[in-house]
Scaffold this active site. Structure first.
Site, PDB file in Angstrom:
ATOM      1  N   LYS A 192       0.849  -1.189   0.000  1.00 60.56           N
ATOM      2  CA  LYS A 192       0.000   0.000   0.000  1.00 60.56           C
ATOM      3  C   LYS A 192       0.895   1.254   0.000  1.00 60.56           C
ATOM      4  CE  LYS A 192      -2.851  -3.261  -0.027  1.00 60.56           C
ATOM      5  NZ  LYS A 192      -4.108  -3.594   0.580  1.00 60.56           N
TER       6      LYS A 192
HETATM    7  C1  LIG Z   1      -5.007  -4.530   1.036  1.00 58.56           C
HETATM    8  C2  LIG Z   1      -6.433  -4.273   1.015  1.00 58.56           C
HETATM    9  C3  LIG Z   1      -7.226  -4.403   2.151  1.00 58.56           C
HETATM   10  C4  LIG Z   1      -6.768  -4.971   3.457  1.00 58.56           C
HETATM   11  O1  LIG Z   1      -5.536  -4.644   3.893  1.00 58.56           O
HETATM   12  P1  LIG Z   1      -4.607  -5.663   4.742  1.00 58.56           P
HETATM   13  O2  LIG Z   1      -3.771  -4.696   5.495  1.00 58.56           O
HETATM   14  O3  LIG Z   1      -3.867  -6.496   3.763  1.00 58.56           O
HETATM   15  O4  LIG Z   1      -5.506  -6.466   5.632  1.00 58.56           O
HETATM   16  C5  LIG Z   1      -8.553  -4.051   2.046  1.00 58.56           C
HETATM   17  N1  LIG Z   1      -9.081  -3.627   0.904  1.00 58.56           N
HETATM   18  C6  LIG Z   1      -8.374  -3.525  -0.219  1.00 58.56           C
HETATM   19  C7  LIG Z   1      -9.049  -3.046  -1.458  1.00 58.56           C
HETATM   20  C8  LIG Z   1      -7.029  -3.854  -0.202  1.00 58.56           C
HETATM   21  O5  LIG Z   1      -6.332  -3.768  -1.330  1.00 58.56           O
END
Ligand SMILES: *Cc1c(COP(=O)(O)O)cnc(C)c1O
Length: 394
Positions: A192
């Site tokens: 992210k």
């Molecule tokens: C990565 C992601 C999540 C959840 O994040 P994590 O930290 O991996 O649990 C939720 N929604 C979307 C669209 C994502 O890409």
């Protein structure tokens, strides 16, 4: 033949200031967020204050993952077993998973040609289902028309949870993504916009929702040690009835996130300059469709999506394979078989009364996705774009 050799999963290193702060935390031995000296604010406390300030919201909670934040958001919003929650059919698996984890039932909404939630389908299913919650995924960083989303939420009295896993740093008409809804959730997982391996945030402007979220996150009775939080009176009303679902942030991860948050705007610009290079190249191929982004949308392109309209499943698979042979890793959201981070809605078979969504299947059947890690230079992006265009043009 042009060949690309860098890794699509290689992120940049943690800034030196973050590494030094992390070492300091380790030297102190005080890694737990509540393990503070008198009058000390922990790295986690400071991170929450800085994130709340960055977002321009009163309350922020740092927690163990983005998916965890989504689950706690549901619980803190008062979702009960069997409640219906409207949610994008085109999203990542943790989103329907978080709804399921709270005992609720996802009502899947079609994807539109611009890869956002289909607003007509949303409106229709909001009416037909009687759902009181919308979990809106700004999937792969695409912001739907937020003015219309808010009008729909108002009309059907929907409690809006924004999944901002891909929109940290993005905005719509100058208003930050994550400040439209009642609650917003973010991820700080490695792929992210800021990277602590695992981690997440939950923000809200509702005092009682934040008090519940803090209790859920595993604050024991140490809620007074939260600073981006409502006053302690708010906790008095909910402290006995709010279960502890431990999922805290720790000081080590907070320490490496703080300098990254301070640098986020610069990083967003770097992602977008890379995206524009790829977009320009893709637009030169008549086989590739890349939806124009609305003027109101200030996005953060840590990945790129495009479609190959008219390509069959076999042809798409061939494009993915031939790009892969030349070092360019594409993901396909239309595959019957869930692979890596892509899974189509119909592979979430735990969902009761799984709908048929032919429109979504059609759009996903030609939708490709590519990560843009910041370890790629602008020249790298030119090379990647040229390879993709060459392969697609056959
Ligand atoms: C990565 C992601 C999540 C959840 O994040 P994590 O930290 O991996 O649990 C939720 N929604 C979307 C669209 C994502 O890409």
């Amino acid at each position: 033949m042009k060949q690309f050799t860098k890794s699509f999963t290689q992120q940049e290193s943690i800034p030196d200031t973050g590494i030094e702060a992390a070492v300091e935390v380790m030297r102190s031995g005080r890694l737990h967020r509540y393990n503070t000296l008198p009058d000390e604010k922990s790295e986690t406390d400071l991170l929450e204050l800085e994130f709340a300030e960055y977002m321009g919201v009163p309350y922020a909670l740092a927690c163990s993952s983005g998916g965890y934040a989504l689950h706690v958001a549901m619980r803190a919003a008062g979702v009960e077993a069997g409640d219906k929650v409207l949610c994008n059919a085109f999203t990542l698996a943790p989103v329907p998973g978080a709804i399921h984890n709270s005992g609720a039932v996802p009502v899947l909404i079609d994807v539109a040609e611009d890869y956002c939630i289909d607003l007509d389908d949303l409106e229709q299913k909001a009416e037909a289902s009687g759902a009181k919650y919308l979990m809106l995924s700004h999937m792969r960083g695409h912001l739907a028309d937020m003015d219309r989303i808010m009008a729909i939420c108002e009309r059907y009295n929907l409690f809006l949870i924004e999944d901002c896993a891909h929109t940290m740093g993005a905005s719509w008409n100058g208003k930050k993504s994550g400040t439209f809804g009642d609650v917003a959730c973010f991820s700080t997982q490695t792929y992210k916009h800021i990277n602590s391996g695992e981690g997440g945030f939950l923000t809200t402007r509702h005092p009682e929702v934040m008090a519940r979220a803090i209790m859920h996150s595993g604050s024991y009775m140490l809620f007074e040690r939260h600073f981006a939080a409502p006053p302690k009176e708010v906790f008095e009303q909910i402290r006995y009835e709010t279960p502890n679902y431990s999922g805290r942030m720790d000081n080590l991860r907070a320490a490496i996130l703080r300098p990254q948050l301070a640098d986020l705007e610069t990083q967003c610009e770097r992602w977008n300059s890379r995206y524009r290079i790829l977009e320009t190249l893709f637009n030169q191929s008549s086989a590739i469709n890349i939806p124009a982004r609305p003027d109101a949308e200030h996005f953060v392109a840590s990945s790129i999506q495009f479609s190959l309209p008219g390509f069959t499943a076999d042809e798409i698979q061939d494009v993915v394979k031939r790009c892969g042979e030349r070092g360019v890793i594409l993901k396909w959201f239309g595959d019957d078989i869930p692979r890596d981070y892509t899974s189509r809605y119909d592979s979430w078979r735990y969902i009761e009364d799984m709908p048929q969504l032919p429109k979504t299947e059609k759009i996903l059947s030609t939708l490709l996705d590519m990560r843009i890690p910041l370890t790629f230079s602008e020249d790298d992006c030119t090379l990647i774009g040229e390879i993709i265009v060459e392969v697609v043009n056959g």
